[in-house]
Design a protein around this motif. Structure first.
Motif, PDB file in Angstrom:
ATOM      1  N   VAL B  11     -21.381  10.668 -23.263  1.00 49.21           N
ATOM      2  CA  VAL B  11     -21.413  11.412 -24.516  1.00 49.21           C
ATOM      3  C   VAL B  11     -21.313  12.904 -24.217  1.00 49.21           C
ATOM      4  O   VAL B  11     -21.891  13.388 -23.250  1.00 49.21           O
ATOM      5  N   CYS B  13     -21.864  16.546 -26.226  1.00 48.02           N
ATOM      6  CA  CYS B  13     -22.416  17.121 -27.436  1.00 48.02           C
ATOM      7  C   CYS B  13     -22.507  18.641 -27.295  1.00 48.02           C
ATOM      8  O   CYS B  13     -22.449  19.182 -26.188  1.00 48.02           O
ATOM      9  N   LYS B  14     -22.644  19.281 -28.424  1.00 49.05           N
ATOM     10  CA  LYS B  14     -22.740  20.741 -28.411  1.00 49.05           C
ATOM     11  C   LYS B  14     -24.192  21.171 -28.252  1.00 49.05           C
ATOM     12  O   LYS B  14     -25.123  20.463 -28.672  1.00 49.05           O
ATOM     13  N   THR B  17     -27.674  20.410 -30.516  1.00 51.84           N
ATOM     14  CA  THR B  17     -27.678  19.137 -31.232  1.00 51.84           C
ATOM     15  C   THR B  17     -28.537  18.120 -30.488  1.00 51.84           C
ATOM     16  O   THR B  17     -28.970  18.351 -29.364  1.00 51.84           O
ATOM     17  N   SER B  18     -28.783  16.983 -31.155  1.00 48.95           N
ATOM     18  CA  SER B  18     -29.594  15.923 -30.557  1.00 48.95           C
ATOM     19  C   SER B  18     -28.724  14.717 -30.243  1.00 48.95           C
ATOM     20  O   SER B  18     -27.749  14.448 -30.951  1.00 48.95           O
ATOM     21  N   VAL B  19     -29.092  14.014 -29.213  1.00 46.76           N
ATOM     22  CA  VAL B  19     -28.332  12.847 -28.773  1.00 46.76           C
ATOM     23  C   VAL B  19     -29.289  11.693 -28.520  1.00 46.76           C
ATOM     24  O   VAL B  19     -30.326  11.877 -27.885  1.00 46.76           O
ATOM     25  N   THR B  80     -34.086  10.063 -27.049  1.00 52.35           N
ATOM     26  CA  THR B  80     -33.400  11.095 -27.822  1.00 52.35           C
ATOM     27  C   THR B  80     -33.618  12.437 -27.159  1.00 52.35           C
ATOM     28  O   THR B  80     -34.770  12.869 -26.994  1.00 52.35           O
ATOM     29  N   SER B  89     -27.565  18.368 -19.193  1.00 58.04           N
ATOM     30  CA  SER B  89     -26.439  17.544 -18.757  1.00 58.04           C
ATOM     31  C   SER B  89     -26.840  16.800 -17.492  1.00 58.04           C
ATOM     32  O   SER B  89     -27.246  17.412 -16.505  1.00 58.04           O
ATOM     33  N   LEU B 113     -24.405  12.341 -19.900  1.00 57.30           N
ATOM     34  CA  LEU B 113     -24.526  13.315 -20.978  1.00 57.30           C
ATOM     35  C   LEU B 113     -23.999  14.666 -20.513  1.00 57.30           C
ATOM     36  O   LEU B 113     -24.437  15.180 -19.479  1.00 57.30           O
ATOM     37  N   VAL B 115     -23.513  18.490 -22.098  1.00 58.60           N
ATOM     38  CA  VAL B 115     -23.816  19.395 -23.190  1.00 58.60           C
ATOM     39  C   VAL B 115     -22.986  20.666 -23.007  1.00 58.60           C
ATOM     40  O   VAL B 115     -23.068  21.321 -21.962  1.00 58.60           O
TER      41      VAL B 115
END
Lengths: 111, 116
Positions: B11, B13-14, B17-19, B80, B89, B113, B115
């Motif tokens: 994934v 993500c910016k 934000t939450s993942v 999360t 990351s 992950l 980011v």
């Protein structure tokens, strides 16, 4: 939790037997010894587990001396696909006790 | 054999934000699951122990308000990462132990992950 010490890296040629030794001087009576293999960007994969003496399965053997302060993972006739990081872990086997990873041994198999 | 799955496998993500990352035991029930983080060329670092129906136990140095863990059922635990930053990351790996008392931990395939 017992701490483990392994060589940082090892090199081997294809077809050779590889022995990776792990030191765990503070192993407790209830602790088992478990070895995992990890390829890049993958989760660890169980290889073998033992408590004492010798354990053998289809991929490896595990030798544990009587004092259990060390163990040796033996990989027979390695191939290029055995290039990975190998972790030795000890733990008491209770359901809520996590496995704590040491630095592992990076095995490189050369053609 | 016992299988643990993770979703997503990767994934992006910016920052800010939450993942949410899911960990499932596919063919067995797991009262306890563990979450690890692994940075490149490093070993797995235990983040927390997730127990079904109770609060997670976090390792020293892991921010519980940043890494929210929920183990709502015997087959699912979620991690999360809230207000993610580039330093979050990493490769996140979960593992599960069954209820039969065997010592083997089954590991998921991991979630990468990133980011930005």
């Amino acid at each position: 939790l017992a701490k483990t010490t392994q060589p940082i890296s090892m090199d081997s040629y294809e077809g050779q037997e590889v022995n990776i030794t792990c030191s765990h001087n503070n192993i407790a009576t209830n602790d088992y010894i478990t070895w995992y293999q990890q390829f890049p960007s993958q989760g660890p994969r169980f290889i073998i587990q033992g408590y004492k003496t010798k354990v053998t399965n289809e991929v490896a053997s595990l030798f544990i001396p009587a004092d259990r302060k060390s163990s040796t993972l033996s990989l027979p006739r390695v191939s290029l696909s055995d290039t990975a990081v190998y972790y030795c872990l000890v733990g008491d086997g209770r359901g809520n006790t996590p496995l704590v990873f040491g630095k592992g041994t990076r095995l490189s198999v050369i053609a | 054999g016992a299988v643990v799955s993770q979703h997503p496998s990767w994934v992006i993500c910016k920052s800010g934000t939450s993942v949410k990352i899911e960990c499932r035991s596919l063919d067995f029930q797991a009262t306890t699951m563990f979450w690890y983080r692994q940075f490149p060329k490093q070993s797995l670092m235990l983040m927390a122990t997730s127990n079904e129906g109770s609060k997670a136990t976090y390792e020293q140095g892991v921010e519980k308000d940043k890494f929210l863990i929920n183990h709502a059922s015997l087959t699912l635990s979620t991690l999360t990462v809230t207000s993610a930053h580039p330093e979050d990351s990493s490769f996140y790996i979960c593992s599960a132990r069954g209820t039969t008392g065997t010592y083997e931990q089954y590991f998921g395939p991991g979630t990468r992950l990133t980011v930005t």
